[in-house]
Design an enzyme around this catalytic site. Structure first.
Site, PDB file in Angstrom:
ATOM      1  CG  ASP A  32       0.342  -5.591   7.465  1.00 29.01           C
ATOM      2  OD1 ASP A  32       0.228  -4.625   6.739  1.00 29.01           O
ATOM      3  OD2 ASP A  32       0.075  -6.942   6.932  1.00 29.01           O
ATOM      4  CG  ASP A 217      -0.635 -10.159   4.399  1.00 31.82           C
ATOM      5  OD1 ASP A 217      -0.876  -9.335   3.217  1.00 31.82           O
ATOM      6  OD2 ASP A 217      -0.373  -9.358   5.500  1.00 31.82           O
TER       7      ASP A 217
HETATM    8  O1  LIG Z   1       0.100  -5.124   1.746  1.00 34.26           O
HETATM    9  C1  LIG Z   1      -0.291  -6.248   1.748  1.00 34.26           C
HETATM   10  C2  LIG Z   1       0.118  -7.292   0.769  1.00 34.26           C
HETATM   11  C3  LIG Z   1       1.559  -7.666   0.595  1.00 34.26           C
HETATM   12 CL1  LIG Z   1       1.945  -8.524  -0.862  1.00 34.26          CL
HETATM   13  N1  LIG Z   1      -0.571  -6.801   3.104  1.00 34.26           N
HETATM   14  N2  LIG Z   1      -0.799  -6.047   3.937  1.00 34.26           N
HETATM   15  C4  LIG Z   1      -1.884  -4.889   4.053  1.00 34.26           C
HETATM   16  N3  LIG Z   1      -1.698  -3.772   4.695  1.00 34.26           N
HETATM   17  C5  LIG Z   1      -2.820  -2.930   4.489  1.00 34.26           C
HETATM   18  C6  LIG Z   1      -3.518  -3.788   3.423  1.00 34.26           C
HETATM   19  N4  LIG Z   1      -2.719  -5.011   3.025  1.00 34.26           N
END
Ligand SMILES: O=C(CCCl)NNC1=[NH+]CCN1
Length: 329
Positions: A32, A217
């Site tokens: 991530d 992301d």
């Molecule tokens: O949390 C975010 C957005 C950051 Cl602005 N991306 N990462 C992620 N990991 C699990 C769901 N989403």
């Protein structure tokens, strides 16, 4: 040394899973670039939450050490979250190894994680300033590994319904067309953030999004863009509607979707394939499809997630805080 692991999409490309060896135990996890905690399903979790998952067992790892008094608590942009205790262990990702990596043992995880039995935790690859461990913040795997890598880079090669790869310490130029276009990132937010102030729908004119900012992301499934981009895009798709019940824009699955080009730091227009914006059917008959491009808040930070990565090979350079991009090979 370098490290390379497969990135295998779940059904529907919801997320991508890669094998991580923690204290000799290999567990499939979600890499991530939008967060900075490495946390894992484990034997301390309630049995109901462990069910169906691969659970790291700190007691059978001969190298695990509890970090006394340390804890973490994280929540993600989609409202999911996890919390628990912290230790250190040897973490090996495809050969790239860190001997004292903070490994966060969830004692609570939100339902979406419990239900997704293919995924057994996250490897955060954003900047360490976002790490949630208290009382002493810890570093990401990439930050700990970077000095030992031949080049201070990791790359994401994510594919639609096919196995791709994450690589640490090497840029495999057979994986992309032409040369990478590099853009400085602004790490102040802790994200791999860059300006994104122009876009074009299909063969249409380039349009401006003054002050637009976005992050790369891998942990977000879709592309969350400014409403001005989303409206301009779906105005070109017959039958596209904002479907409150489903929670976003849908369109007839047979619709011909245009490509979307978005500016990356003023240096490069990344083209996202229209086919990849046809994300998934919402009805059993497969008549109505949910868009891979959805609206965030006007003027807010845009999140370029897996929908973009399926068209673009991305290199993350932690040596000079830049991002390199090129169309997949
Ligand atoms: O949390 C975010 C957005 C950051 Cl602005 N991306 N990462 C992620 N990991 C699990 C769901 N989403």
């Amino acid at each position: 040394g370098t490290g390379v692991v497969t990135a295998t999409p779940e059904q529907g490309d919801v997320e991508y899973l890669s094998p991580v060896t923690i204290g000799g135990q290999t567990i499939n996890m979600d890499f991530d670039s939008g967060s900075s905690d490495l946390w894992v399903f484990n034997t301390e979790l309630a049995a109901g939450s462990q069910a169906g998952h691969s659970n790291f067992n700190p007691e059978t790892s001969t190298t695990f050490q509890l970090l006394q008094g340390a804890s973490f608590e994280i929540s993600y942009g989609d409202g999911s979250g996890a919390a628990g205790n912290v230790g250190t262990d040897t973490v090996n990702i495809g050969g790239a190894t860190v001997t004292n990596q903070a490994v966060e043992l969830a004692t609570a995880v939100s339902s979406s994680f419990v239900q997704d039995t293919q995924s057994n935790g996250l490897v955060g690859l954003a900047f360490s300033k976002l790490n949630t461990i208290k009382p002493v913040q810890q570093k990401t795997f990439f930050d700990n590994a970077i000095a030992t890598l031949p080049i201070p880079v990791f790359t994401a090669d994510l594919r639609h319904a096919a196995v791709g790869a994450y690589e640490f310490g090497n840029i495999d130029s057979t994986k992309f067309n032409g040369s990478l276009s590099w853009t400085d990132v602004n790490a102040t937010s802790g994200f791999w953030q860059f300006s994104s102030q122009q876009f074009a729908v299909g063969t249409g004119p380039t349009m401006n999004l003054a002050g637009g900012q976005a992050i790369a992301d891998t942990g977000t499934t879709l592309m969350i863009a400014d409403p001005s981009i989303v409206n301009a895009y779906y105005s070109q798709v017959q039958g596209a509607v904002n479907n409150e019940t489903v929670g976003g824009v849908t369109f007839p699955c047979a619709a011909q979707l245009p490509d979307l080009a978005v500016d990356i730091g003023g240096n490069y227009m990344a083209t996202v394939r229209g086919d990849d914006i046809n994300f998934s059917p919402v009805d059993a008959a497969g008549t109505t499809c949910f868009g891979g491009l959805q609206a965030g808040t006007a003027g807010g930070l845009q999140i370029y997630g897996d929908i973009m990565f399926k068209s673009q090979f991305v290199a993350f350079n932690g040596g000079n805080n830049s991002i390199g991009m090129a169309p997949h090979q």
